[in-house]
Motif scaffolding. Sequence first.
Motif, PDB file in Angstrom:
ATOM      1  N   HIS A   1      -6.173   9.869  -2.934  1.00 35.48           N
ATOM      2  CA  HIS A   1      -7.164   9.628  -1.876  1.00 35.48           C
ATOM      3  C   HIS A   1      -6.496   9.591  -0.511  1.00 35.48           C
ATOM      4  O   HIS A   1      -5.360   9.181  -0.383  1.00 35.48           O
ATOM      5  N   LYS A   2      -7.223   9.997   0.476  1.00 34.04           N
ATOM      6  CA  LYS A   2      -6.722   9.974   1.852  1.00 34.04           C
ATOM      7  C   LYS A   2      -7.295   8.746   2.557  1.00 34.04           C
ATOM      8  O   LYS A   2      -8.089   8.855   3.472  1.00 34.04           O
TER       9      LYS A   2
ATOM     10  N   ASN B   1       1.891   6.931  -6.497  1.00 28.79           N
ATOM     11  CA  ASN B   1       0.613   7.403  -7.050  1.00 28.79           C
ATOM     12  C   ASN B   1      -0.031   6.372  -7.965  1.00 28.79           C
ATOM     13  O   ASN B   1      -0.464   6.676  -9.066  1.00 28.79           O
TER      14      ASN B   1
ATOM     15  N   PHE C   1       0.836  -1.200   0.000  1.00 28.45           N
ATOM     16  CA  PHE C   1       0.000   0.000   0.000  1.00 28.45           C
ATOM     17  C   PHE C   1       0.875   1.256   0.000  1.00 28.45           C
ATOM     18  O   PHE C   1       0.628   2.199  -0.764  1.00 28.45           O
ATOM     19  N   ASN C   2       1.907   1.274   0.835  1.00 31.51           N
ATOM     20  CA  ASN C   2       2.801   2.431   0.889  1.00 31.51           C
ATOM     21  C   ASN C   2       3.551   2.638  -0.424  1.00 31.51           C
ATOM     22  O   ASN C   2       3.744   3.775  -0.853  1.00 31.51           O
TER      23      ASN C   2
ATOM     24  N   ASN D   1      -2.912   3.117  -8.417  1.00 35.93           N
ATOM     25  CA  ASN D   1      -4.141   2.557  -7.861  1.00 35.93           C
ATOM     26  C   ASN D   1      -3.831   1.234  -7.163  1.00 35.93           C
ATOM     27  O   ASN D   1      -2.839   0.574  -7.473  1.00 35.93           O
TER      28      ASN D   1
ATOM     29  N   SER E   1       2.407   1.794  -3.394  1.00 37.05           N
ATOM     30  CA  SER E   1       1.403   2.339  -4.317  1.00 37.05           C
ATOM     31  C   SER E   1       1.124   3.809  -4.032  1.00 37.05           C
ATOM     32  O   SER E   1       0.995   4.616  -4.946  1.00 37.05           O
ATOM     33  N   LYS E   2       1.044   4.141  -2.761  1.00 35.39           N
ATOM     34  CA  LYS E   2       0.758   5.521  -2.357  1.00 35.39           C
ATOM     35  C   LYS E   2       1.888   6.462  -2.794  1.00 35.39           C
ATOM     36  O   LYS E   2       1.631   7.525  -3.352  1.00 35.39           O
TER      37      LYS E   2
ATOM     38  N   TYR F   1      -8.106   2.034  -3.841  1.00 36.46           N
ATOM     39  CA  TYR F   1      -7.384   3.250  -3.468  1.00 36.46           C
ATOM     40  C   TYR F   1      -6.995   3.917  -4.778  1.00 36.46           C
ATOM     41  O   TYR F   1      -6.400   3.292  -5.648  1.00 36.46           O
ATOM     42  N   LYS F   2      -7.372   5.188  -4.921  1.00 38.38           N
ATOM     43  CA  LYS F   2      -7.026   5.936  -6.129  1.00 38.38           C
ATOM     44  C   LYS F   2      -6.013   7.014  -5.777  1.00 38.38           C
ATOM     45  O   LYS F   2      -5.967   7.480  -4.642  1.00 38.38           O
ATOM     46  N   LYS F   3      -5.259   7.379  -6.763  1.00 38.34           N
ATOM     47  CA  LYS F   3      -4.238   8.419  -6.597  1.00 38.34           C
ATOM     48  C   LYS F   3      -4.822   9.629  -5.869  1.00 38.34           C
ATOM     49  O   LYS F   3      -5.878  10.124  -6.226  1.00 38.34           O
TER      50      LYS F   3
ATOM     51  N   SER G   1      -6.620   4.824   4.396  1.00 39.02           N
ATOM     52  CA  SER G   1      -5.642   3.980   5.090  1.00 39.02           C
ATOM     53  C   SER G   1      -5.914   2.530   4.700  1.00 39.02           C
ATOM     54  O   SER G   1      -6.966   2.217   4.121  1.00 39.02           O
TER      55      SER G   1
END
Length: 193
Positions: A167-168, A65, A58-59, A67, A61-62, A163-165, A170
């Motif tokens: 988005h806030k 940026n 997840f990190n 999905n 991807s975050k 999760y999309k680019k 968790s």
Amino acid sequence: MNYEDMDRETLIKILREKDIMLKRLCMERERLNYYAGTDVMTGVLNRRSGLELLNKEFNVSKMGNKNFVVCFVDVDELKTINDKFGHQEGDKVLIDTAEILKESIRKTDFIIRMGGDEFLMVFPETTIKEAYRIWNRIDRRLKKFNKNSKNYNLSLSFGFCEYKKGHKMSVESLIKTADFKMYSDKLHKKKRL
């Protein structure tokens, strides 16, 4: 044979034995790591190690940026199967479910057994549209499995969350949303019966 040659041969023998011992220890460590991170029954990641990997992915991807999609999966009517056919058959259903899921995902995806009859599929760098394509493969495998089943039909409820680019979100909110959508799918199925 003189004294120096004997010492050299003894040293070589000791070093070879040490190498063999180190290789065995490394193999044993790998085996223990595998079992520490794997759900023994289904062969997918256990909750602890799976959630660790999920957080890392997840990190990534975050930061990039990209999905990211999770899918919460629940085996429908497992309690009924356990009650009617026994817990051994219920365990077989969980193993069969894990196999169907594993055969359907891509090499970059992974599956976590969250507990009981619940699984979480993780799709890094994926859109919801791509995740539905993967679910269609799962659905085809379920239909094929059910054609060969004599006692019951295996059914899965599922829910996606993306999760999309920007988005806030968790990891916890992704899982919670996917879980909520899975329960909506399950309730929708019950209403149709």
